[in-house]
Design a protein around this motif. Structure first.
Motif, mmCIF file in Angstrom:
data_model
loop_
_atom_site.group_PDB
_atom_site.id
_atom_site.type_symbol
_atom_site.label_atom_id
_atom_site.label_comp_id
_atom_site.label_asym_id
_atom_site.label_seq_id
_atom_site.Cartn_x
_atom_site.Cartn_y
_atom_site.Cartn_z
ATOM 1 N N GLY A 231 73.946 -72.637 20.200
ATOM 2 C CA GLY A 231 73.624 -74.114 19.341
ATOM 3 C C GLY A 231 75.025 -75.019 18.721
ATOM 4 O O GLY A 231 75.780 -75.387 19.048
ATOM 5 N N VAL A 232 75.832 -73.579 17.912
ATOM 6 C CA VAL A 232 77.033 -74.502 17.637
ATOM 7 C C VAL A 232 78.233 -74.754 18.623
ATOM 8 O O VAL A 232 78.392 -75.403 18.195
ATOM 9 N N PHE A 233 78.764 -74.068 19.537
ATOM 10 C CA PHE A 233 79.207 -74.032 20.743
ATOM 11 C C PHE A 233 79.245 -74.915 21.041
ATOM 12 O O PHE A 233 79.766 -76.409 21.620
ATOM 13 N N THR A 234 78.003 -75.547 21.335
ATOM 14 C CA THR A 234 77.687 -76.925 22.082
ATOM 15 C C THR A 234 77.663 -77.841 20.725
ATOM 16 O O THR A 234 78.152 -79.207 21.785
ATOM 17 N N ASN A 235 77.180 -78.124 19.980
ATOM 18 C CA ASN A 235 77.633 -79.071 18.896
ATOM 19 C C ASN A 235 78.930 -78.965 18.703
ATOM 20 O O ASN A 235 79.159 -80.707 18.865
ATOM 21 N N ARG A 238 79.545 -81.093 21.581
ATOM 22 C CA ARG A 238 79.473 -82.462 21.815
ATOM 23 C C ARG A 238 80.480 -83.446 20.942
ATOM 24 O O ARG A 238 80.722 -84.587 21.362
ATOM 25 N N LEU A 239 80.980 -82.901 19.806
ATOM 26 C CA LEU A 239 81.310 -83.598 19.131
ATOM 27 C C LEU A 239 82.965 -83.724 19.068
ATOM 28 O O LEU A 239 83.515 -84.485 18.183
ATOM 29 N N GLY A 240 83.670 -82.829 19.898
ATOM 30 C CA GLY A 240 84.856 -82.971 20.374
ATOM 31 C C GLY A 240 86.281 -82.122 19.447
ATOM 32 O O GLY A 240 87.164 -82.010 19.277
ATOM 33 N N MET A 241 85.157 -80.984 18.411
ATOM 34 C CA MET A 241 85.845 -79.736 18.025
ATOM 35 C C MET A 241 86.455 -79.053 18.413
ATOM 36 O O MET A 241 86.139 -78.608 19.329
ATOM 37 N N ILE A 305 77.051 -75.864 12.629
ATOM 38 C CA ILE A 305 78.060 -75.987 13.457
ATOM 39 C C ILE A 305 79.517 -75.151 12.895
ATOM 40 O O ILE A 305 80.667 -74.858 13.379
ATOM 41 N N TYR A 306 78.984 -73.841 12.120
ATOM 42 C CA TYR A 306 79.507 -73.454 11.528
ATOM 43 C C TYR A 306 79.094 -71.614 11.665
ATOM 44 O O TYR A 306 77.779 -71.961 12.091
ATOM 45 N N PHE A 307 79.618 -70.374 11.907
ATOM 46 C CA PHE A 307 78.985 -69.294 11.631
ATOM 47 C C PHE A 307 79.712 -68.117 10.827
ATOM 48 O O PHE A 307 80.898 -68.519 10.987
ATOM 49 N N VAL A 308 79.709 -67.220 10.865
ATOM 50 C CA VAL A 308 80.384 -66.024 9.940
ATOM 51 C C VAL A 308 79.675 -64.900 9.626
ATOM 52 O O VAL A 308 78.887 -65.240 10.219
ATOM 53 N N ALA A 309 80.346 -63.964 10.374
ATOM 54 C CA ALA A 309 79.556 -62.211 10.785
ATOM 55 C C ALA A 309 79.323 -62.219 8.619
ATOM 56 O O ALA A 309 80.191 -62.307 8.063
ATOM 57 N N ARG A 310 77.680 -61.672 8.924
ATOM 58 C CA ARG A 310 77.366 -61.091 7.566
ATOM 59 C C ARG A 310 78.096 -59.728 7.324
ATOM 60 O O ARG A 310 77.900 -59.205 6.335
ATOM 61 N N GLY A 311 78.272 -58.909 8.265
ATOM 62 C CA GLY A 311 78.848 -57.545 8.594
ATOM 63 C C GLY A 311 77.791 -56.357 8.206
ATOM 64 O O GLY A 311 78.100 -55.109 8.640
#
Length: 335
Positions: A231-235, A238-241, A305-311
């Motif tokens: 979902g993050v990468f799809t967003n 879509r946004l052109g990011m 639109i972002y994610f980070v590993a929690r460890g």
């Protein structure tokens, strides 16, 4: 004279009964095996076109302690001599003549297996095939382009084009045959996933879905996060990011990657650097599994639109840059 003839008939009949009984007993008795120290089976290699007499000879030469004439006679008497199939077989202790023939007629070849793991690159696939037991290395020394030509896919990049799964094969089979099956399996899985795509997906082709799925596969630490990551990468598409995903940069570095991804690597432009180039990279970067394929075409509905590993293998998802920065400080910098 009549009594003598009758006595002879009785003797012949009794002898026939004894012979029949002995044959029945022999058919159900385990064949004694002469095993090489350290082994538990006899390997049988029946070449195509080998007659029943030759098959019997192969069995005996391999270490079965049984008269070759008797074994051949059993093959002929059974009426199945011509149904014996060529192949690689294993004769284990306890195998009876009856079971041996059934195995040869059914073509119950000795099967080995090789597992291709989700997230592997084509280079890792080739290494696994080279190490696979009793798999003929027909592609050894052959370049990726030539391999794809032999698979009937000229001009197609091999990365990500093989479905990760466990594949069984007969001893002596070609590694090319395993690749062929894995390629067909990926075709089917990709086609099935593409048929389930969201109507508003920014992906234009199944090939693009395969590329995105490979990124999802490499970014996933926890399987349940796949739909969210999709979902993050799809967003972002879509946004052109910029996708800004480390695995694509690492893939682009190839053998130069030493385990540490540096800032200069993220700043150095290249076809797989999703920090400097918008959109998807030119090819997949690994083999995605079924779940990653579905996450690419049918991702979770999320504002993130972002994610980070929690460890701990899982990821923290954010809908804003401020929230993402706070998550980075918490999980990466420990602040």
């Amino acid at each position: 004279m009549g009594r003598v003839f009758t006595s002879l008939l009785i003797l012949v009949f009794a002898g026939a009964l004894l012979l029949f009984g002995a044959a029945l007993w022999w058919l159900h008795e385990p064949i004694p095996l002469r095993l090489v120290p350290g082994t538990q089976v006899l390997d049988l290699e029946i070449e195509p076109g080998t007659p029943a007499s030759g098959v019997a000879q192969v069995v005996v030469d391999s270490g079965a302690q049984v008269p070759v004439v008797l074994l051949h006679a059993w093959f002929r008497f059974s009426g199945q001599a011509r149904q014996i199939k060529a192949g690689s077989y294993e004769l284990v202790p306890g195998t009876t003549p009856r079971r041996l023939l059934s195995m040869l007629v059914r073509g119950e070849e000795t099967l080995k297996s090789v597992t291709l793991v989700e997230g592997w690159t084509f280079a890792q696939v080739r290494t696994a095939l080279q190490k696979a037991e009793n798999l003929a290395p027909d592609t050894l020394g052959v370049g990726p382009e030539a391999i794809m030509e032999q698979l009937g896919r000229p001009g197609l990049h091999p990365e990500g084009r093989f479905f990760p799964d466990t594949y069984t094969y007969a001893k002596g089979a070609s590694d090319l045959s395993v690749l062929k099956r894995a390629a067909r399996a990926m075709d089917k899985r990709l086609e099935a996933a593409w048929a389930q795509r969201n109507a508003d997906t920014p992906l234009k082709t199944p090939a693009e879905a395969l590329i995105l799925a490979s990124i999802v596969e490499k970014e996933t630490g926890k399987p349940s996060d796949r739909p969210q990551i999709g979902g993050v990468f799809t967003n972002r598409l879509r946004l052109g990011m910029m996708l800004q995903t480390d695995p694509t940069v690492i893939y682009g570095l190839g053998p130069q990657f030493d385990g540490n991804l540096r800032k200069r690597d993220l700043l150095t432009d290249g076809p797989y650097n999703t920090y400097t180039r918008a959109g998807l990279p030119p090819t997949p970067i690994a083999m995605p599994g079924k779940a990653a394929l579905l996450a690419a075409v049918h991702p979770a509905a999320t504002p993130a639109i972002y994610f980070v590993a929690r460890g701990d293998g899982s990821s923290h998802f954010s809908a804003s840059l401020d929230e993402h920065n706070r998550a980075v400080n918490k999980y990466i910098r420990g602040q």
